[in-house]
Design a protein around this motif. Structure first.
Motif, PDB file in Angstrom:
ATOM      1  N   CYS A  37      44.376  25.535 -72.156  1.00  0.00           N
ATOM      2  CA  CYS A  37      43.048  25.092 -71.741  1.00  0.00           C
ATOM      3  C   CYS A  37      42.496  24.074 -72.738  1.00  0.00           C
ATOM      4  O   CYS A  37      41.914  23.053 -72.347  1.00  0.00           O
ATOM      5  CB  CYS A  37      42.123  26.296 -71.631  1.00  0.00           C
ATOM      6  SG  CYS A  37      40.471  25.887 -71.074  1.00  0.00           S
ATOM      7  N   THR A  38      42.693  24.312 -74.017  1.00  0.00           N
ATOM      8  CA  THR A  38      42.223  23.394 -75.053  1.00  0.00           C
ATOM      9  C   THR A  38      42.932  22.052 -74.956  1.00  0.00           C
ATOM     10  O   THR A  38      42.291  20.991 -75.000  1.00  0.00           O
ATOM     11  CB  THR A  38      42.424  24.014 -76.443  1.00  0.00           C
ATOM     12  OG1 THR A  38      41.718  25.253 -76.507  1.00  0.00           O
ATOM     13  CG2 THR A  38      41.927  23.087 -77.543  1.00  0.00           C
ATOM     14  N   THR A  41      41.793  20.147 -71.836  1.00  0.00           N
ATOM     15  CA  THR A  41      40.434  19.645 -72.019  1.00  0.00           C
ATOM     16  C   THR A  41      40.411  18.430 -72.942  1.00  0.00           C
ATOM     17  O   THR A  41      39.759  17.423 -72.643  1.00  0.00           O
ATOM     18  CB  THR A  41      39.518  20.750 -72.578  1.00  0.00           C
ATOM     19  OG1 THR A  41      39.525  21.855 -71.672  1.00  0.00           O
ATOM     20  CG2 THR A  41      38.103  20.254 -72.780  1.00  0.00           C
ATOM     21  N   LEU A  42      41.138  18.501 -74.059  1.00  0.00           N
ATOM     22  CA  LEU A  42      41.176  17.371 -74.988  1.00  0.00           C
ATOM     23  C   LEU A  42      41.796  16.137 -74.339  1.00  0.00           C
ATOM     24  O   LEU A  42      41.305  15.016 -74.522  1.00  0.00           O
ATOM     25  CB  LEU A  42      41.951  17.750 -76.255  1.00  0.00           C
ATOM     26  CG  LEU A  42      41.240  18.737 -77.178  1.00  0.00           C
ATOM     27  CD1 LEU A  42      42.168  19.175 -78.308  1.00  0.00           C
ATOM     28  CD2 LEU A  42      39.972  18.122 -77.740  1.00  0.00           C
TER      29      LEU A  42
END
Length: 80
Positions: A37-38, A41-42
């Motif tokens: 998820c990180t 998102t980035l």
């Protein structure tokens, strides 16, 4: 015994969604999901692209994943 390195959430108001999680959103179930998820998102913030809403990345077609993860530097390179 809890070996998670993530901080535990503090007490929340009754019926209030957790910070950063609106209705319909779900939290990552594992550290691997949190990392994925990180990274997604980035990359979305860096490129301005987004994955389709409501579809888990594992269910996307190959061309959809390639379009999302393709490096914009290579897309902008002039071709001889």
């Amino acid at each position: 015994m809890d070996t998670s390195t993530r901080p535990r959430p503090g007490p929340a108001a009754a019926g209030a969604p957790a910070a950063g999680h609106g209705p319909g959103a779900r939290r990552p179930r594992s550290d691997d999901e949190l990392i994925a998820c990180t990274l997604i998102t980035l990359w979305a913030l860096a490129t301005g692209r987004a994955l389709p809403d409501g579809v888990p990345p594992a269910r996307l077609a190959e061309h959809e994943l390639i379009a999302f993860w393709a490096d914009p530097v290579f897309e902008e390179a002039p071709r001889p």
